[in-house]
Design an enzyme around this catalytic site. Structure first.
Site, PDB file in Angstrom:
ATOM      1  N   TYR A   1       3.172   0.489  17.695  1.00  0.00           N
ATOM      2  CA  TYR A   1       1.998   0.080  16.895  1.00  0.00           C
ATOM      3  C   TYR A   1       0.876   1.095  17.026  1.00  0.00           C
ATOM      4  N   SER A   2       0.434   1.340  18.277  1.00  0.00           N
ATOM      5  CA  SER A   2      -0.768   2.173  18.426  1.00  0.00           C
ATOM      6  C   SER A   2      -0.500   3.625  18.040  1.00  0.00           C
TER       7      SER A   2
ATOM      8  N   HIS B   1       2.797  -2.090  28.670  1.00  0.00           N
ATOM      9  CA  HIS B   1       1.573  -2.886  28.486  1.00  0.00           C
ATOM     10  C   HIS B   1       0.307  -2.130  28.919  1.00  0.00           C
TER      11      HIS B   1
ATOM     12  N   PRO C   1      -5.366 -17.185  19.829  1.00  0.00           N
ATOM     13  CA  PRO C   1      -4.883 -18.347  19.073  1.00  0.00           C
ATOM     14  C   PRO C   1      -3.541 -18.882  19.578  1.00  0.00           C
TER      15      PRO C   1
ATOM     16  N   THR D   1      -8.077   1.090  15.487  1.00  0.00           N
ATOM     17  CA  THR D   1      -8.118   0.317  16.726  1.00  0.00           C
ATOM     18  C   THR D   1      -8.443   1.197  17.924  1.00  0.00           C
ATOM     19  N   ASP D   2      -8.985   0.575  18.962  1.00  0.00           N
ATOM     20  CA  ASP D   2      -9.237   1.319  20.208  1.00  0.00           C
ATOM     21  C   ASP D   2      -7.939   1.692  20.927  1.00  0.00           C
ATOM     22  N   GLU D   3      -6.827   1.071  20.516  1.00  0.00           N
ATOM     23  CA  GLU D   3      -5.560   1.338  21.213  1.00  0.00           C
ATOM     24  C   GLU D   3      -5.080   2.767  21.022  1.00  0.00           C
TER      25      GLU D   3
ATOM     26  N   GLN E   1      -2.626 -19.127  22.689  1.00  0.00           N
ATOM     27  CA  GLN E   1      -2.859 -19.995  23.863  1.00  0.00           C
ATOM     28  C   GLN E   1      -3.615 -21.262  23.465  1.00  0.00           C
TER      29      GLN E   1
ATOM     30  N   ILE F   1       0.823  -1.223   0.000  1.00  0.00           N
ATOM     31  CA  ILE F   1       0.000   0.000   0.000  1.00  0.00           C
ATOM     32  C   ILE F   1       0.853   1.267   0.000  1.00  0.00           C
TER      33      ILE F   1
ATOM     34  N   ALA G   1      -2.023  -3.321   7.568  1.00  0.00           N
ATOM     35  CA  ALA G   1      -1.242  -2.705   8.640  1.00  0.00           C
ATOM     36  C   ALA G   1      -0.269  -3.729   9.188  1.00  0.00           C
ATOM     37  N   GLU G   2       0.771  -3.246   9.820  1.00  0.00           N
ATOM     38  CA  GLU G   2       1.516  -4.075  10.770  1.00  0.00           C
ATOM     39  C   GLU G   2       0.698  -3.991  12.051  1.00  0.00           C
TER      40      GLU G   2
ATOM     41  N   LYS H   1      -0.888   3.772  14.321  1.00  0.00           N
ATOM     42  CA  LYS H   1      -2.318   3.717  13.968  1.00  0.00           C
ATOM     43  C   LYS H   1      -2.968   5.074  14.270  1.00  0.00           C
TER      44      LYS H   1
HETATM   45  P1  NAD Z   1      -3.058  -8.943  10.339  1.00  0.00           P
HETATM   46  O1  NAD Z   1      -1.671  -8.648  10.771  1.00  0.00           O
HETATM   47  O2  NAD Z   1      -3.628 -10.283  10.574  1.00  0.00           O
HETATM   48  O3  NAD Z   1      -3.201  -8.649   8.755  1.00  0.00           O
HETATM   49  C1  NAD Z   1      -2.627  -7.524   8.155  1.00  0.00           C
HETATM   50  C2  NAD Z   1      -2.565  -7.787   6.644  1.00  0.00           C
HETATM   51  O4  NAD Z   1      -2.000  -6.627   6.013  1.00  0.00           O
HETATM   52  C3  NAD Z   1      -1.687  -8.967   6.256  1.00  0.00           C
HETATM   53  O5  NAD Z   1      -2.333  -9.758   5.286  1.00  0.00           O
HETATM   54  C4  NAD Z   1      -0.437  -8.314   5.669  1.00  0.00           C
HETATM   55  O6  NAD Z   1       0.211  -9.097   4.667  1.00  0.00           O
HETATM   56  C5  NAD Z   1      -1.023  -7.043   5.089  1.00  0.00           C
HETATM   57  N1  NAD Z   1      -0.017  -5.977   4.950  1.00  0.00           N
HETATM   58  C6  NAD Z   1       0.916  -5.588   5.857  1.00  0.00           C
HETATM   59  N2  NAD Z   1       1.658  -4.581   5.351  1.00  0.00           N
HETATM   60  C7  NAD Z   1       1.172  -4.318   4.118  1.00  0.00           C
HETATM   61  C8  NAD Z   1       1.510  -3.383   3.110  1.00  0.00           C
HETATM   62  N3  NAD Z   1       2.512  -2.500   3.284  1.00  0.00           N
HETATM   63  N4  NAD Z   1       0.803  -3.385   1.965  1.00  0.00           N
HETATM   64  C9  NAD Z   1      -0.207  -4.283   1.764  1.00  0.00           C
HETATM   65  N5  NAD Z   1      -0.560  -5.201   2.682  1.00  0.00           N
HETATM   66  C10 NAD Z   1       0.110  -5.206   3.848  1.00  0.00           C
HETATM   67  O7  NAD Z   1      -3.948  -7.808  11.011  1.00  0.00           O
HETATM   68  P2  NAD Z   1      -5.484  -7.855  11.484  1.00  0.00           P
HETATM   69  O8  NAD Z   1      -5.535  -8.310  12.877  1.00  0.00           O
HETATM   70  O9  NAD Z   1      -6.280  -8.505  10.436  1.00  0.00           O
HETATM   71  O10 NAD Z   1      -5.793  -6.287  11.488  1.00  0.00           O
HETATM   72  C11 NAD Z   1      -6.335  -5.650  10.337  1.00  0.00           C
HETATM   73  C12 NAD Z   1      -6.575  -4.195  10.661  1.00  0.00           C
HETATM   74  O11 NAD Z   1      -7.470  -4.092  11.761  1.00  0.00           O
HETATM   75  C13 NAD Z   1      -5.327  -3.421  11.077  1.00  0.00           C
HETATM   76  O12 NAD Z   1      -5.403  -2.130  10.533  1.00  0.00           O
HETATM   77  C14 NAD Z   1      -5.411  -3.363  12.591  1.00  0.00           C
HETATM   78  O13 NAD Z   1      -4.758  -2.218  13.074  1.00  0.00           O
HETATM   79  C15 NAD Z   1      -6.910  -3.280  12.783  1.00  0.00           C
HETATM   80  N6  NAD Z   1      -7.433  -3.794  14.058  1.00  0.00           N
HETATM   81  C16 NAD Z   1      -7.118  -5.055  14.480  1.00  0.00           C
HETATM   82  C17 NAD Z   1      -7.687  -5.551  15.647  1.00  0.00           C
HETATM   83  C18 NAD Z   1      -7.407  -6.950  16.139  1.00  0.00           C
HETATM   84  O14 NAD Z   1      -7.847  -7.307  17.228  1.00  0.00           O
HETATM   85  N7  NAD Z   1      -6.716  -7.784  15.390  1.00  0.00           N
HETATM   86  C19 NAD Z   1      -8.558  -4.739  16.396  1.00  0.00           C
HETATM   87  C20 NAD Z   1      -8.851  -3.446  15.937  1.00  0.00           C
HETATM   88  C21 NAD Z   1      -8.291  -2.992  14.757  1.00  0.00           C
HETATM   89  O1  TDX Z   2       1.223 -14.632  24.861  1.00  0.00           O
HETATM   90  C1  TDX Z   2       0.591 -13.636  25.205  1.00  0.00           C
HETATM   91  N1  TDX Z   2       0.256 -13.486  26.529  1.00  0.00           N
HETATM   92  C2  TDX Z   2      -0.451 -12.419  26.994  1.00  0.00           C
HETATM   93  O2  TDX Z   2      -0.734 -12.338  28.194  1.00  0.00           O
HETATM   94  C3  TDX Z   2       0.177 -12.611  24.255  1.00  0.00           C
HETATM   95  C4  TDX Z   2       0.529 -12.735  22.812  1.00  0.00           C
HETATM   96  C5  TDX Z   2      -0.548 -11.547  24.740  1.00  0.00           C
HETATM   97  N2  TDX Z   2      -0.847 -11.442  26.066  1.00  0.00           N
HETATM   98  C6  TDX Z   2      -1.689 -10.314  26.534  1.00  0.00           C
HETATM   99  C7  TDX Z   2      -1.297  -8.944  26.050  1.00  0.00           C
HETATM  100  C8  TDX Z   2      -2.654  -8.244  25.988  1.00  0.00           C
HETATM  101  O3  TDX Z   2      -3.012  -7.785  27.277  1.00  0.00           O
HETATM  102  O4  TDX Z   2      -2.978 -10.568  25.970  1.00  0.00           O
HETATM  103  C9  TDX Z   2      -3.628  -9.343  25.576  1.00  0.00           C
HETATM  104  C10 TDX Z   2      -3.913  -9.382  24.078  1.00  0.00           C
HETATM  105  O5  TDX Z   2      -2.668  -9.362  23.403  1.00  0.00           O
HETATM  106  P1  TDX Z   2      -2.565  -9.285  21.792  1.00  0.00           P
HETATM  107  O6  TDX Z   2      -3.293 -10.434  21.178  1.00  0.00           O
HETATM  108  O7  TDX Z   2      -1.134  -9.076  21.435  1.00  0.00           O
HETATM  109  O8  TDX Z   2      -3.463  -8.011  21.476  1.00  0.00           O
HETATM  110  P2  TDX Z   2      -3.345  -6.453  21.882  1.00  0.00           P
HETATM  111  O9  TDX Z   2      -1.969  -6.048  22.187  1.00  0.00           O
HETATM  112  O10 TDX Z   2      -4.420  -6.191  22.897  1.00  0.00           O
HETATM  113  O11 TDX Z   2      -3.753  -5.793  20.458  1.00  0.00           O
HETATM  114  C11 TDX Z   2      -4.809  -6.378  19.658  1.00  0.00           C
HETATM  115  O12 TDX Z   2      -6.007  -5.666  19.747  1.00  0.00           O
HETATM  116  C12 TDX Z   2      -6.024  -4.378  19.182  1.00  0.00           C
HETATM  117  C13 TDX Z   2      -4.384  -6.482  18.201  1.00  0.00           C
HETATM  118  O13 TDX Z   2      -3.164  -7.227  18.108  1.00  0.00           O
HETATM  119  C14 TDX Z   2      -4.225  -5.124  17.592  1.00  0.00           C
HETATM  120  O14 TDX Z   2      -3.926  -5.235  16.197  1.00  0.00           O
HETATM  121  C15 TDX Z   2      -5.513  -4.367  17.759  1.00  0.00           C
HETATM  122  O15 TDX Z   2      -5.345  -3.050  17.337  1.00  0.00           O
END
Ligand code: NAD
Ligand code: TDX
Length: 334
Positions: free
Chosen positions: A147-148, A273, A189, A120-122, A191, A58, A79-80, A151
């Protein structure tokens, strides 16, 4: 409607593609994804003949521009996304989350295409465990991690492009998602697959950090509600009243998989954290009429555990590498 789904091979984006194919026959989908370590190409394999997939970045204007030009809507999931990775090396986060979003914004500006930006809410930082308030659209941004903060910066870019250039964009900020196809570096996933491979779950710090869990399908339904009915320039918070602390989640996973509820390890805490996230999704519910379908976290978690149990091929090849990376940075606490 021609929809460009950036990051559509990752967890939430791929679920968005699958759900959209099932519920919106009018949508023609193009996925633009860099296929980083976070993408699993097998997720979209079963629908490969129904979508177009472009491998690209992107942040690469030459790739992005023609794809945006031929679209009616861009939904930016790319996103990363992992906090722990952003602490180890923030550079890709700055590049994709900031430069990538900027590149998309310039393309939608040039071609006058509607954008929905996934965030994200972060961006709001964290709350104390006993704080009676929750995040709303009016809460001040206060991000904690690389990260946050990237974002948060991407959201600010979107807002500025709406105000200064009049682009047609909306933003949604969602809480923690769970469900199928989530990368096994993430908490739930990780755990589940730990227990399935005979490894003890790992809890950061005291395990009392709270996350506000939402099923990924509820998130994606809310995204469509914002696209269909949201006001241009607005931000909508997405959450399903799913606050649970990490220790309770781990105990539930262990119990569901027939293990003693205390068969986990405490490990070194994550730097910086965030303690607690909590979303007030009043605006989304009252203005746009959205409601979550998964109101019982326990049954959504049970379905997710079943999915990982039944889809070992999807994650097993990556398990050793993910755990080896964690082992390099995390120590088990006595
Ligand atoms: P993810 O890491 O599983 O997927 C991200 C995808 O983006 C991957 O397929 C990756 O290959 C692609 N990507 C990374 N860099 C790229 C680039 N430069 N160009 C094109 N593609 C690229 O993430 P996710 O958990 O699916 O999150 C998706 C979105 O939702 C993100 O913007 C994240 O900030 C937001 N979000 C995630 C959560 C959550 O709990 N996972 C919660 C709120 C918001
Ligand atoms: O092994 C672990 N043990 C543990 O205690 C991992 C991987 C995480 N944790 C804790 C950290 C957090 O308090 O669990 C909670 C959730 O961790 P993550 O899955 O890394 O999520 P978090 O950091 O909360 O961020 C997620 O939600 C908001 C997504 O990864 C983000 O992309 C999204 O924006």
């Amino acid at each position: 409607m021609r929809v460009l789904v950036t990051g559509g091979a990752g967890f939430i984006g791929a679920n968005f593609v699958l759900r959209t194919l099932a519920t919106r026959p009018d949508a023609q989908l193009t996925v633009l994804d860099k296929f980083t370590y976070a993408a699993n190409p097998s997720t979209l394999q079963p629908v490969a003949d129904r979508i177009r997939v472009v491998r690209g970045d992107i942040a690469d204007a030459a790739t992005v521009d023609p794809l945006v030009a031929e679209s009616d809507l861009v939904v930016n999931f790319a996103a990363e996304s992992h906090n722990d990775n952003s602490l180890a090396d923030p550079s890709a986060f700055v590049q994709t989350n900031l430069v990538g979003t900027y590149t998309l914004l310039e393309a939608v500006r040039r071609h006058d295409v509607r954008l929905h930006h996934i965030s994200t809410d972060e961006v709001y930082g964290d709350l104390d465990l006993d704080d009676p308030t929750r995040f709303t659209e009016e809460t001040a941004y206060n991000p904690s991690s690389p990260y946050s903060s990237t974002k948060a910066g991407s959201d600010m870019l979107v807002r500025a492009w709406v105000r200064s250039f009049g682009i047609a964009a909306t933003i949604s900020n969602c809480s923690n998602n769970y469900g199928p196809y989530q990368h096994i570096e993430k908490f739930i996933p990780r755990q589940i697959t730990n227990v399935l491979t005979g490894v003890r779950p790992k809890l950061y710090g005291d395990g009392r950090n709270v996350r506000d869990w939402i099923h990924v399908d509820d998130h994606n339904d809310a995204v469509w509600a914002v696209v269909d009915r949201g006001r241009i320039g607005e931000t909508y918070l997405i959450g399903a009243d799913g606050e649970v602390d990490n220790r309770t989640v781990v105990e539930a996973i262990l119990t569901a998989l027939g293990q003693p509820a205390d068969a986990f390890d405490f490990v070194t805490d994550r730097a910086g954290h965030d303690r607690r996230y909590a979303i007030d999704s009043h605006r989304l519910r009252t203005e746009l009429g959205w409601r979550p379908a998964y109101t019982d976290f326990a049954s959504g978690l049970a379905a997710t555990i079943a999915w990982y149990r039944e889809n070992r091929d999807w994650w097993a090849p990556h398990k050793e590498g993910v755990e080896a990376a964690y082992a390099r940075t995390q120590q088990i606490l006595d």
